[in-house]
Each structure stands twice: as structure tokens, then as C-alpha cells.
Design an enzyme around this catalytic site. Structure first.
Site, PDB file in Angstrom:
ATOM      1  N   CYS A   1       0.811  -1.226   0.000  1.00  0.00           N
ATOM      2  CA  CYS A   1       0.000   0.000   0.000  1.00  0.00           C
ATOM      3  C   CYS A   1       0.841   1.271   0.000  1.00  0.00           C
ATOM      4  O   CYS A   1       0.303   2.352  -0.168  1.00  0.00           O
ATOM      5  CB  CYS A   1      -0.939   0.002   1.201  1.00  0.00           C
ATOM      6  SG  CYS A   1      -0.090   0.070   2.782  1.00  0.00           S
TER       7      CYS A   1
ATOM      8  N   CYS B   1      -2.516  -1.485   8.792  1.00  0.00           N
ATOM      9  CA  CYS B   1      -2.024  -0.247   9.408  1.00  0.00           C
ATOM     10  C   CYS B   1      -1.686  -0.471  10.876  1.00  0.00           C
ATOM     11  O   CYS B   1      -0.650  -0.002  11.364  1.00  0.00           O
ATOM     12  CB  CYS B   1      -3.059   0.862   9.272  1.00  0.00           C
ATOM     13  SG  CYS B   1      -3.417   1.302   7.556  1.00  0.00           S
TER      14      CYS B   1
END
Length: 167
Positions: free
Chosen positions: A69, A138
């Protein structure tokens, strides 16, 4: 013929856009629409942004990234002589969830011992921020950054080969 068709399509699209109701800019904001309010809070008001002196013996630095990402996270901790984390800073290049995860991680490690900080798990961060499954990476980055910073700190505490021979 194709040019005339493209012109009609353009006029029709313009008419639709002009007739559609306009929403205030705040309602169109991506964080407000897609993220939980805790993520938006940490994104709009990040805690502990910045850097510590990475050359200092009592500062550990963790730099981690997710190639899939493009998120990159740097987390630093400052530890006192008693082994307690007295300060933490971060710099993150990434989405709102990555920034929020970093911000929360720095808040959570402050005041903990090095060993206590190792118990912080990505699942705890994800749960606190109400991250959806697609954003769990994350919180994993934040856990990895904490562990990397702690490992760097511990490595700096080991005596160097030259120091051991002098004694």
C-alpha cells in the site's frame, strides 16, 4: 459522427452535474465519510509528530513499511535510566488509518517500561480505532514499528566489542 456523439455525451454529463444537489465540502471529505471518528481525530489532531535524536543511546528508532500500500512508518522512543519510555515520536507517510495507528501507538507506549510496550498488539490498536478488516495492516505496521524501535533501543544498550576489551 464520433465527435458529435462525444459532444452530446459531454453536454449530458454537464447537465447532470449542474442539476445534482451539491454537498458542503466538509461532507465530501474522505476521512469523514470512510473512517471512524477515532481515526479522524488522530488524523486531524495527530499526537507526538516529530523526531528524536536517533544517535542518542537512549533513543530507539523503528522504520517499517508496507510495499503493498506504500505506507511507511517511523516510530521513535526515548527511554530513561530506569527503563521507562518517557517520550515517543512518529512520522508516517500513508493513509488516515496508518497515521492514526502511529499516533495512538506513541500515546500508548509513553509511561510504559520497555517490556510492557512489547505487549501492545495490533489487534488492540485496531479495536481501539475501530479499523475495518481492509485497514488492519495499518495497525500491524504500528506494532511492527514499536517492536523495531524497542529492538533498536536494546541493541544500543549492549556493550560494543571495543568497550568490552578496554575493561
Amino acid at each position: 459522427m464520433a465527435v458529435a456523439g462525444a459532444g452530446r455525451l459531454r453536454r449530458a454529463a454537464s447537465a447532470l452535474l449542474l442539476q445534482s444537489p451539491r454537498l458542503p465540502a466538509r461532507e465530501l471529505s474522505a476521512p469523514a465519510r470512510l473512517y471512524h471518528k477515532k481515526v479522524v481525530d488522530h488524523y486531524e489532531n495527530p499526537r507526538n509528530v516529530g523526531s528524536l535524536d536517533k544517535t542518542s543511546k537512549n533513543v530507539g528508532t523503528g522504520l517499517v513499511g508496507a510495499p503493498a500500500c506504500g505506507d511507511v512508518m517511523k516510530l521513535q522512543i526515548q527511554v530513561d535510566e530506569k527503563g521507562k519510555i518517557v517520550d515517543a515520536r512518529f512520522k508516517t507517510f500513508g493513509c488516515g488509518s496508518a497515521i492514526a495507528s502511529s499516533s495512538l501507538a506513541t500515546e500508548w507506549v509513553k509511561g510504559k517500561t520497555v517490556e510492557e510496550a512489547l505487549t501492545i498488539k495490533n489487534t488492540d490498536i485496531a479495536k481501539e480505532l475501530c479499523l475495518p478488516p481492509v485497514k488492519l495492516h495499518c495497525s500491524m505496521l504500528a506494532e511492527d514499528a514499536i517492536k523495531a524501535a524497542l529492538a533498536d533501543y536494546k541493541l544500543k544498550q549492549e556493550p560494543k566489542k571495543g568497550d568490552a576489551e578496554k575493561k
